[in-house]
Design a protein around this motif. Structure first.
Motif, mmCIF file in Angstrom:
data_model
loop_
_atom_site.group_PDB
_atom_site.id
_atom_site.type_symbol
_atom_site.label_atom_id
_atom_site.label_comp_id
_atom_site.label_asym_id
_atom_site.label_seq_id
_atom_site.Cartn_x
_atom_site.Cartn_y
_atom_site.Cartn_z
ATOM 1 N N THR A 20 0.858 -1.196 0.000
ATOM 2 C CA THR A 20 0.000 0.000 0.000
ATOM 3 C C THR A 20 0.895 1.248 0.000
ATOM 4 O O THR A 20 2.127 1.149 -0.006
ATOM 5 N N TRP A 157 -0.948 11.643 -11.757
ATOM 6 C CA TRP A 157 -0.010 12.039 -10.708
ATOM 7 C C TRP A 157 -0.606 13.122 -9.821
ATOM 8 O O TRP A 157 -1.618 13.757 -10.184
ATOM 9 N N GLN A 187 -7.506 9.539 1.929
ATOM 10 C CA GLN A 187 -6.737 10.788 2.101
ATOM 11 C C GLN A 187 -6.520 11.519 0.785
ATOM 12 O O GLN A 187 -6.084 12.661 0.779
HETATM 13 C C1 BV8 Z 1 -5.865 17.027 -8.183
HETATM 14 C C2 BV8 Z 1 -1.033 7.629 -8.884
HETATM 15 C C3 BV8 Z 1 -6.222 19.169 -9.103
HETATM 16 C C4 BV8 Z 1 -0.955 6.351 -9.558
HETATM 17 C C5 BV8 Z 1 -2.260 8.566 -7.065
HETATM 18 C C6 BV8 Z 1 -5.316 19.176 0.360
HETATM 19 C C7 BV8 Z 1 -6.648 18.795 0.449
HETATM 20 C C8 BV8 Z 1 -7.278 18.137 -0.597
HETATM 21 C C9 BV8 Z 1 -6.574 17.813 -1.746
HETATM 22 C C10 BV8 Z 1 -5.257 18.171 -1.813
HETATM 23 C C11 BV8 Z 1 -4.621 18.848 -0.778
HETATM 24 N N1 BV8 Z 1 -3.325 19.055 -1.155
HETATM 25 C C12 BV8 Z 1 -3.134 18.528 -2.389
HETATM 26 C C13 BV8 Z 1 -4.297 18.021 -2.797
HETATM 27 C C14 BV8 Z 1 -4.570 17.363 -4.026
HETATM 28 C C15 BV8 Z 1 -4.059 15.930 -4.029
HETATM 29 C C16 BV8 Z 1 -4.339 15.176 -2.759
HETATM 30 O O1 BV8 Z 1 -5.423 14.696 -2.529
HETATM 31 N N2 BV8 Z 1 -3.306 15.076 -1.905
HETATM 32 C C17 BV8 Z 1 -3.475 14.367 -0.645
HETATM 33 C C18 BV8 Z 1 -2.184 13.624 -0.327
HETATM 34 C C19 BV8 Z 1 -3.840 15.389 0.423
HETATM 35 N N3 BV8 Z 1 -4.807 15.308 -5.091
HETATM 36 C C20 BV8 Z 1 -4.343 15.407 -6.336
HETATM 37 O O2 BV8 Z 1 -3.307 15.953 -6.649
HETATM 38 C C21 BV8 Z 1 -5.256 14.853 -7.415
HETATM 39 N N4 BV8 Z 1 -5.376 15.826 -8.447
HETATM 40 O O3 BV8 Z 1 -6.295 17.377 -7.117
HETATM 41 O O4 BV8 Z 1 -5.773 17.832 -9.280
HETATM 42 C C22 BV8 Z 1 -6.317 19.758 -10.468
HETATM 43 C C23 BV8 Z 1 -7.567 20.078 -10.983
HETATM 44 C C24 BV8 Z 1 -7.639 20.666 -12.245
HETATM 45 C C25 BV8 Z 1 -6.480 20.892 -12.976
HETATM 46 C C26 BV8 Z 1 -5.230 20.534 -12.445
HETATM 47 C C27 BV8 Z 1 -5.125 19.952 -11.184
HETATM 48 C C28 BV8 Z 1 -4.629 13.621 -8.031
HETATM 49 C C29 BV8 Z 1 -4.629 12.508 -7.038
HETATM 50 C C30 BV8 Z 1 -4.131 11.226 -7.701
HETATM 51 C C31 BV8 Z 1 -2.744 10.949 -7.205
HETATM 52 N N5 BV8 Z 1 -2.270 9.696 -7.734
HETATM 53 N N6 BV8 Z 1 -1.763 7.487 -7.620
HETATM 54 C C32 BV8 Z 1 -0.121 5.447 -8.734
HETATM 55 O O5 BV8 Z 1 1.121 5.640 -8.750
HETATM 56 O O6 BV8 Z 1 -0.708 4.601 -8.073
HETATM 57 S S1 BV8 Z 1 -2.908 8.485 -5.526
HETATM 58 C C33 BV8 Z 1 -2.410 7.089 -4.685
HETATM 59 O O7 BV8 Z 1 -2.991 7.193 -3.371
HETATM 60 C C34 BV8 Z 1 -2.959 5.771 -5.229
HETATM 61 O O8 BV8 Z 1 -3.831 5.909 -6.304
HETATM 62 C C35 BV8 Z 1 -3.709 5.218 -4.018
HETATM 63 O O9 BV8 Z 1 -4.685 4.339 -4.323
HETATM 64 C C36 BV8 Z 1 -4.220 6.484 -3.471
HETATM 65 C C37 BV8 Z 1 -4.925 6.529 -2.190
HETATM 66 O O10 BV8 Z 1 -4.279 5.763 -1.264
HETATM 67 P P1 BV8 Z 1 -5.036 4.433 -0.717
HETATM 68 O O11 BV8 Z 1 -5.445 3.616 -1.878
HETATM 69 O O12 BV8 Z 1 -6.085 4.835 0.234
HETATM 70 O O13 BV8 Z 1 -3.827 3.706 -0.034
HETATM 71 P P2 BV8 Z 1 -3.225 4.011 1.423
HETATM 72 O O14 BV8 Z 1 -1.912 3.317 1.535
HETATM 73 O O15 BV8 Z 1 -3.315 5.470 1.717
HETATM 74 O O16 BV8 Z 1 -4.262 3.287 2.403
HETATM 75 C C38 BV8 Z 1 -4.330 1.883 2.390
HETATM 76 C C39 BV8 Z 1 -5.553 1.504 3.194
HETATM 77 O O17 BV8 Z 1 -5.694 0.089 3.117
HETATM 78 C C40 BV8 Z 1 -5.423 1.856 4.657
HETATM 79 O O18 BV8 Z 1 -6.666 2.355 5.130
HETATM 80 C C41 BV8 Z 1 -5.102 0.516 5.304
HETATM 81 O O19 BV8 Z 1 -5.615 0.423 6.638
HETATM 82 C C42 BV8 Z 1 -5.850 -0.421 4.413
HETATM 83 N N7 BV8 Z 1 -5.324 -1.785 4.380
HETATM 84 C C43 BV8 Z 1 -4.048 -2.214 4.568
HETATM 85 N N8 BV8 Z 1 -4.013 -3.571 4.460
HETATM 86 C C44 BV8 Z 1 -5.279 -3.974 4.159
HETATM 87 C C45 BV8 Z 1 -6.107 -2.848 4.109
HETATM 88 N N9 BV8 Z 1 -7.429 -2.909 3.840
HETATM 89 C C46 BV8 Z 1 -7.943 -4.136 3.622
HETATM 90 N N10 BV8 Z 1 -7.218 -5.278 3.654
HETATM 91 C C47 BV8 Z 1 -5.890 -5.231 3.911
HETATM 92 N N11 BV8 Z 1 -5.154 -6.371 3.969
#
Ligand code: BV8
Length: 239
Positions: A20, A157, A187
């Protein structure tokens, strides 16, 4: 047929061996997000980014769907199942899921580095719409057959727009009888916005060993791993 919408994150594929993002030992701990999953990181060091995705592509080939992927596919016997996933692996498809929307792209596709996903762009910019499925990881020097630019992974990205297919998404929100969230820390936006968006679904479940309870009001939370809880939920729904 009743409609189930399943919204998944990296946790769905964790037990298949795909790390993850944020759990300890997660993908990002070996890399800064800015370096491997942002346009700025790409412009700074394309080879580093291509190596990061090459590792993930090869890792995903070695992995198999786990019982959660299979259970989601089995729900298709009795329900219309719409998958909306943040994951770029294709384990859902390989488990037999028919309808998968990859919000953040797919590891097995490449596109031209000039494929802007943020229209409209001014007339001085140049956009190329080349994209294709790949049979091997994209490398430095693999050039776009349409315009000669470097090819890159077809993923979204940080800082790039996510195509939320608003009309299609609104229709799913309107018509979902059951909504299941599974394996996401919720998140990353705008994807994480789906949890409140589907808040109106008559039945809502969330599966995660460490659920983000603060985002799960009115959800029936099944605390545990995907491959434990998803087959149990599917069995309950298929009765
Ligand atoms: C955009 C790329 C604007 C491909 C990914 C502040 C507030 C709000 C938003 C923002 C902010 N600051 C910046 C932003 C924007 C930003 C964002 O959200 N940042 C976050 C960090 C705050 N978002 C963006 O930039 C997006 N674009 O906003 O554009 C825009 C608009 C118009 C014109 C121009 C620009 C783009 C976001 C996409 C980013 N790309 N991936 C790749 O390489 O994979 S995101 C990446 O994180 C993956 O896709 C992943 O899936 C995603 C989310 O993470 P999770 O899947 O939730 O994984 P994580 O590890 O976090 O959690 C795992 C979970 O599984 C946990 O809960 C854990 O407990 C659980 N788990 C573990 N083991 C198990 C399990 N569950 C079940 N069974 C198990 N065995």
């Amino acid at each position: 047929m009743k409609k189930i919408v399943v919204f998944s994150g990296a946790g769905l594929s964790a037990e298949s061996g795909i790390p993850t993002f944020r759990d300890s030992g997660g993908l990002w701990e070996q890399h800064r997000i800015e370096d491997v999953a942002s346009p700025e990181g790409w412009e700074r060091n394309k080879e580093l980014v291509l190596n990061f995705y090459q590792q993930r592509y090869l890792k995903s080939l070695q992995c198999r769907p786990n019982p959660a992927h299979t259970a989601i596919a089995q729900l298709q016997q009795s329900f219309e199942v719409i998958n909306i996933t943040q994951n770029i692996d294709t384990l859902l498809e390989r488990a037999g899921a028919q309808n998968v929307w990859h919000l953040h792209g797919r590891i097995d596709y490449q596109k031209c580095e000039l494929h802007y996903s943020i229209p409209p762009y001014d007339d001085s910019s140049f956009s190329c719409n080349y994209r294709a499925q790949i049979a091997s990881p994209t490398k430095l020097g693999d050039l776009c057959p349409k315009c000669g630019s470097q090819l890159r992974p077809d993923v979204v990205w940080f800082g790039e727009a996510v195509d939320m297919r608003q009309e299609y998404l609104d229709e799913q929100v309107e018509t979902a009888d059951i909504f299941v969230g599974i394996g996401t820390s919720a998140q990353v936006y705008p994807a994480a916005g789906l949890l409140p968006l589907f808040g109106r679904a008559p039945q809502k479940f969330f599966i995660d060993p460490h659920p983000a309870y603060d985002k799960l009001e009115d959800y029936e939370v099944l605390e545990g791993t995907a491959s434990e809880q998803m087959p149990r939920l599917a069995a309950m729904l298929l009765v």
